[in-house]
Design a protein around this motif. Structure first.
Motif, PDB file in Angstrom:
ATOM      1  N   PRO A   1      16.456   7.313  12.995  1.00 41.29           N
ATOM      2  CA  PRO A   1      15.063   7.127  12.553  1.00 41.29           C
ATOM      3  C   PRO A   1      14.190   8.374  12.678  1.00 41.29           C
ATOM      4  O   PRO A   1      13.440   8.684  11.767  1.00 41.29           O
ATOM      5  CB  PRO A   1      14.561   6.009  13.460  1.00 41.29           C
TER       6      PRO A   1
ATOM      7  N   LEU B   1      16.212  10.274  -0.531  1.00 41.36           N
ATOM      8  CA  LEU B   1      16.018   8.875  -0.215  1.00 41.36           C
ATOM      9  C   LEU B   1      17.086   8.015  -0.876  1.00 41.36           C
ATOM     10  O   LEU B   1      17.608   7.085  -0.272  1.00 41.36           O
ATOM     11  CB  LEU B   1      14.630   8.433  -0.670  1.00 41.36           C
TER      12      LEU B   1
ATOM     13  N   PRO C   1      16.175   2.200   4.648  1.00 35.95           N
ATOM     14  CA  PRO C   1      16.047   0.904   5.313  1.00 35.95           C
ATOM     15  C   PRO C   1      14.919   0.104   4.692  1.00 35.95           C
ATOM     16  O   PRO C   1      14.044   0.652   4.027  1.00 35.95           O
ATOM     17  CB  PRO C   1      15.734   1.288   6.758  1.00 35.95           C
ATOM     18  N   GLU C   2      14.951  -1.196   4.910  1.00 32.71           N
ATOM     19  CA  GLU C   2      13.847  -2.045   4.468  1.00 32.71           C
ATOM     20  C   GLU C   2      12.573  -1.574   5.159  1.00 32.71           C
ATOM     21  O   GLU C   2      12.565  -1.396   6.378  1.00 32.71           O
ATOM     22  CB  GLU C   2      14.136  -3.492   4.857  1.00 32.71           C
ATOM     23  N   PRO C   3      11.487  -1.363   4.401  1.00 32.56           N
ATOM     24  CA  PRO C   3      10.291  -0.799   5.046  1.00 32.56           C
ATOM     25  C   PRO C   3       9.740  -1.662   6.168  1.00 32.56           C
ATOM     26  O   PRO C   3       9.215  -1.148   7.137  1.00 32.56           O
ATOM     27  CB  PRO C   3       9.292  -0.682   3.887  1.00 32.56           C
ATOM     28  N   GLN C   4       9.889  -3.002   6.039  1.00 33.92           N
ATOM     29  CA  GLN C   4       9.265  -3.827   7.079  1.00 33.92           C
ATOM     30  C   GLN C   4      10.051  -3.810   8.386  1.00 33.92           C
ATOM     31  O   GLN C   4       9.584  -4.316   9.390  1.00 33.92           O
ATOM     32  CB  GLN C   4       9.048  -5.262   6.595  1.00 33.92           C
TER      33      GLN C   4
ATOM     34  N   ARG D   1      10.716  -1.056   9.825  1.00 29.83           N
ATOM     35  CA  ARG D   1      10.343   0.186  10.495  1.00 29.83           C
ATOM     36  C   ARG D   1       8.883   0.119  10.932  1.00 29.83           C
ATOM     37  O   ARG D   1       8.054  -0.460  10.234  1.00 29.83           O
ATOM     38  CB  ARG D   1      10.541   1.376   9.544  1.00 29.83           C
ATOM     39  N   PRO D   2       8.545   0.722  12.068  1.00 30.42           N
ATOM     40  CA  PRO D   2       7.167   0.646  12.561  1.00 30.42           C
ATOM     41  C   PRO D   2       6.242   1.560  11.770  1.00 30.42           C
ATOM     42  O   PRO D   2       6.693   2.576  11.236  1.00 30.42           O
ATOM     43  CB  PRO D   2       7.294   1.123  14.005  1.00 30.42           C
ATOM     44  N   LEU D   3       4.970   1.183  11.694  1.00 30.72           N
ATOM     45  CA  LEU D   3       4.018   2.033  10.965  1.00 30.72           C
ATOM     46  C   LEU D   3       3.741   3.304  11.756  1.00 30.72           C
ATOM     47  O   LEU D   3       3.528   4.362  11.188  1.00 30.72           O
ATOM     48  CB  LEU D   3       2.710   1.266  10.723  1.00 30.72           C
ATOM     49  N   PHE D   4       3.765   3.189  13.073  1.00 29.94           N
ATOM     50  CA  PHE D   4       3.564   4.374  13.899  1.00 29.94           C
ATOM     51  C   PHE D   4       4.816   4.630  14.720  1.00 29.94           C
ATOM     52  O   PHE D   4       5.299   3.710  15.397  1.00 29.94           O
ATOM     53  CB  PHE D   4       2.379   4.190  14.850  1.00 29.94           C
TER      54      PHE D   4
ATOM     55  N   PHE E   1       4.343  -1.567  15.535  1.00 32.01           N
ATOM     56  CA  PHE E   1       4.108  -2.156  14.215  1.00 32.01           C
ATOM     57  C   PHE E   1       2.617  -2.435  14.050  1.00 32.01           C
ATOM     58  O   PHE E   1       1.895  -2.611  15.033  1.00 32.01           O
ATOM     59  CB  PHE E   1       4.890  -3.464  14.084  1.00 32.01           C
ATOM     60  N   PRO E   2       2.147  -2.533  12.831  1.00 33.50           N
ATOM     61  CA  PRO E   2       0.718  -2.795  12.655  1.00 33.50           C
ATOM     62  C   PRO E   2       0.367  -4.225  13.065  1.00 33.50           C
ATOM     63  O   PRO E   2       1.193  -5.108  13.000  1.00 33.50           O
ATOM     64  CB  PRO E   2       0.480  -2.586  11.172  1.00 33.50           C
TER      65      PRO E   2
END
Lengths: 261, 546
Positions: B416, B439, B445-448, B450-453, B545-546
């Motif tokens: 990551p 890419l 990877p699926e975007p969801q 992965r953490p936003l920060f 995550f957000p």
């Protein structure tokens, strides 16, 4: 006959011109200036055009210390709504970088941003960031500016200056503030408070709308938005699901104009 | 006009037929006979024998020696074992082949203080530089003083040099390498006479031609030059004859500068030294207008600006500005320079006053509007107004620094923290093709998931888990206890096995997405498989995550 028709046309033009002028004085957004927030329940309670004013500062504060990431996520979502495929300039203070790290590019689609849109200012002091914000706002290729500050909010003068700059150029600034920073006086157009909520959702409170006729503003109470993708479900929630969200029955939803002097 | 020094009175030409044609050109050749050893050798060990060794044809041989080692009878290409037998207590280091040329290049850049035209010595076996000092020497009080100054500066750094000035590249080279003295100045128009007594090797000939000369008894250039050219060509081939004619000034030779002189340059000489920064800023604005006019006429835009301020005491201060996209807009250039001047104002010492301002567009490119891709992945992007963004980048980078204004770049890696890096916008201009490929090559990877920060570095957390392989029950991060309400995982990410063994020390990671009782979501991982890779796996926090 012809003369009469001409006069009527002139009158109509004069009225239109005056209307535009009045609107400018009253700062009522035109139809094209309001941007939907992406949540039907929020939009329903906002302004005559059911959306957020493009040329304004929108402050998104974390409710508690641990909610900064949620606030930033909500802010990024608003930015994606505003940006409309243009570039998004995001700025982060040094402390914020140290505390939460930087936005992770592979996760940007979850808030509706495309990676290529993002230009990041990686760790600077707040005065420098404010300067950079004004520069970015004046660039026609920029759709939205996001400023993330954990510990320190721009003071009232800076906030006022920023909001005037936003209005002058018709571009929005989303100000994401930590829980400690979000208490200061502000000249922002809207001010949101965001808290993380269990079961993968946000608690959203619209604390104030500048120029709103209603006291308290719409959505003064906490409302839950099950926007976030469910932990136990691997499918992302599509946009259609967001639109179907109905606010709780207790939430006051007003259709009256929110922007007015 | 170049000056000739009166030290050596012009002699009568030896052979009138071969009289050199005065060109008005003055070339200085610098030769560093002990370059490789002297740039490596520490200054305090200058008097001790020092050699550089290299592996050659299965044995270790000397690549370079210093003066002290040479006095002991060592010479390059000698076997290291023999050298050790001769001088047991010498200092030996291995040769770094990249270091010599790099230092020579740096030296060439430094020598631009004497002349803007510094070229490399094309002879493969010698370390030297050629300087075109036509019209420059009088600025330093004549050629003799200029060379003395050069020589003194080199000697102070512990570098031996031989310098010669003559009319042609060939004769200057010959005098520097085979001349009787360290500093030789051949009078203008009589460079050919000075080289006549030197051996034919001084003509930069190949080894076999030198051998042939020796066997034929031609022990000086004069002897070689006395032969008719036709018979020389028949015997030696055309190359040595060309070298002879070049040395005597009968054939032309080009000197290619190592550092190309900027084409677009504006210079402002002031009658009086200026110390106020705002005056300098105002002057810079005017110079920008002049430079922009020049650039625009040529259809070029500046990609890098260099402003050099020369003080009355000959000290120079330089500042440079890099642009994201070439620009020939005077206002934009002026604004960037003004910002940079403001930023460096504290460090800028105008001292006794700035006398000369020199603004150069050292890197330029044709102004063109690049074509943006029509579609990006699943989502069509409108063409961004590239110029407006580039202008913004320049202004931001001008004040905040180029390393601060960044954009995310995706790499084909499934680790990551290696999959995304932030690169300065100046290094990665507005092109999307490269990372688009990265890419699609690495399975994104699926975007969801992965953490936003993502934290700058994973932070260790204390974890209580019900089973060693499972998700944690509760954990403590930054002194705050989080009770895990929901968890999803693991997502197993194996380390890369293909890097070399030295880097290969990472373990398999099991990532979990966990939500605490307040609803805050985290991305945590267990470092190492329990029981197989480690007995006590450690846990880390990697993102929010957000």
């Amino acid at each position: 006959m012809r003369e009469k028709k001409y006069q009527a046309e002139q009158r109509r033009l004069t009225v239109t011109r005056l209307r535009h002028k009045l609107r400018k004085f009253e700062r009522v957004p035109m139809a094209g200036e309001a941007v939907p927030s992406g949540f039907a329940a929020i939009d329903a309670g906002l302004s005559p055009h059911h959306g957020l004013l493009r040329g304004g500062v929108h402050e998104v504060c974390a409710a508690k210390t641990g909610d900064f990431a949620s606030a930033a996520g909500f802010g990024a979502h608003l930015a994606a709504q505003f940006a409309d495929d243009k570039a998004v300039v995001s700025g982060q203070t040094r402390q914020s970088v140290g505390e939460h790290g930087r936005p992770y590019a592979l996760a940007l689609p979850t808030v509706g941003l495309v990676r290529h849109q993002l230009i990041h200012i990686n760790g600077a002091d707040l005065p420098d960031l404010l300067w950079a914000t004004q520069e970015a706002l004046s660039c026609p290729a920029v759709g939205c500016v996001v400023l993330m500050s954990l510990e320190q909010a721009p003071d009232f003068t800076a906030s006022r200056r920023l909001s005037m700059a936003c209005r002058a150029v018709g571009r929005p600034l989303v100000l994401v503030l930590g829980a400690e920073a979000g208490q200061a006086a502000t000249a922002a157009t809207t001010r949101w408070q965001i808290a993380a909520a269990p079961h993968n959702s946000w608690q959203v409170r619209l604390q104030r709308v500048r120029g709103s006729l209603e006291r308290p503003p719409p959505m003064a109470g906490w409302q839950g938005f099950p926007w976030r993708e469910a932990l136990t479900i691997s499918e992302p929630i599509s946009d259609a699901t967001i639109a179907d969200v109905t606010p709780p029955a207790t939430a006051p939803v007003h259709a009256a104009p929110a922007y007015g002097s | 006009m170049p000056q000739s020094t009166p030290e050596e009175p012009p002699k009568e030409p030896v052979l009138s037929a071969l009289e050199a044609i005065p060109t008005g050109r003055r070339i200085a050749a610098i030769w560093f006979p002990y370059w490789l050893s002297e740039i490596v050798m520490p200054a305090e060990k200058r008097d001790a024998p020092f050699v550089l060794a290299e592996h050659q044809r299965g044995t270790q041989r000397l690549a370079a020696v210093n003066i002290a080692a040479e006095a002991c009878g060592l010479y390059p290409d000698m076997a290291l074992a023999d050298a050790r037998a001769l001088v047991p207590d010498m200092h030996i280091e291995m040769l770094d082949p990249a270091r010599g040329p790099a230092a020579l290049d740096k030296c060439a850049r430094w020598l631009r203080r004497y002349t803007p035209w510094v070229g490399a010595d094309t002879h493969p076996a010698s370390h030297g530089l050629m300087l075109d000092i036509s019209g420059c020497a009088h600025l330093f009080g004549g050629e003799r003083r200029m060379l003395d100054d050069m020589c003194a500066r080199f000697n102070r750094r512990g570098i031996t040099c031989c310098i010669a000035v003559a009319d042609t590249i060939g004769s200057a080279w010959a005098l520097a390498h085979y001349g009787p003295d360290n500093i030789i100045i051949a009078p203008s128009g009589h460079g050919a006479d000075a080289v006549m007594d030197l051996p034919p090797d001084a003509l930069r000939l190949p080894a076999e031609a030198c051998d042939l000369c020796r066997r034929l008894g031609l022990d000086s250039i004069a002897a070689l030059a006395a032969f008719p050219r036709a018979s020389l060509t028949r015997r030696f081939g055309p190359y040595p004859v060309m070298r002879l004619e070049q040395a005597l000034g009968q054939a032309g030779e080009m000197l290619n500068p190592c550092v190309p002189a900027p084409e677009f340059i504006v210079r402002e000489n002031l009658a009086q030294g200026v110390t106020q920064l705002d005056v300098i800023a105002a002057l810079t604005q005017n110079m920008c207008t002049a430079l922009a006019t020049k650039l625009f006429a040529a259809g070029q835009g500046a990609a890098r600006l260099d402003l050099v301020l020369t003080r009355a005491d000959n000290e120079m201060q330089a500042l440079s500005v890099r642009l994201a996209a070439p620009s020939a807009e005077a206002e934009h250039l002026a604004r960037l320079l003004a910002t940079r001047l403001e930023r460096v104002s504290r460090g800028l010492d105008t001292g006794c006053g700035v006398e000369t301002l020199c603004l150069a567009a050292s890197v330029t490119a044709e102004i063109s509007t690049p074509q943006a891709p029509l579609t990006l992945g699943h989502r069509a992007l409108k063409t961004p107004p590239v110029a407006a963004l580039a202008g913004l980048f320049d202004r931001l980078a001008g004040r905040l620094g180029t390393q601060v204004v960044v954009r995310p770049v995706v790499h084909a890696s499934h680790i990551p923290e290696h999959a995304v890096s932030y690169q300065p916008v100046h290094a990665h201009p507005l092109s999307h093709e490269a990372d688009g490929e990265a890419l699609s090559a690495g399975a994104a990877p699926e975007p969801q998931t992965r953490p936003l920060f993502m934290l700058c570095a994973p932070e260790p957390i204390e974890v209580i888990a019900e089973i060693p392989e499972g998700a944690p029950y509760r954990f403590r991060w930054r002194r705050v206890l989080h009770e895990v309400a929901r968890a999803q995982g693991p997502e197993r990410i194996s380390p890369q096995w293909w890097p070399s063994a030295r880097q290969h020390n990472s373990l398999t990671r099991d990532y979990f997405r966990v939500e605490d009782r307040n609803g805050c979501r985290f991305w945590i991982y267990r470092d190492g498989l329990y029981g197989r890779e480690t007995g006590r796996p450690r846990w880390f926090m990697h993102g929010v995550f957000p």
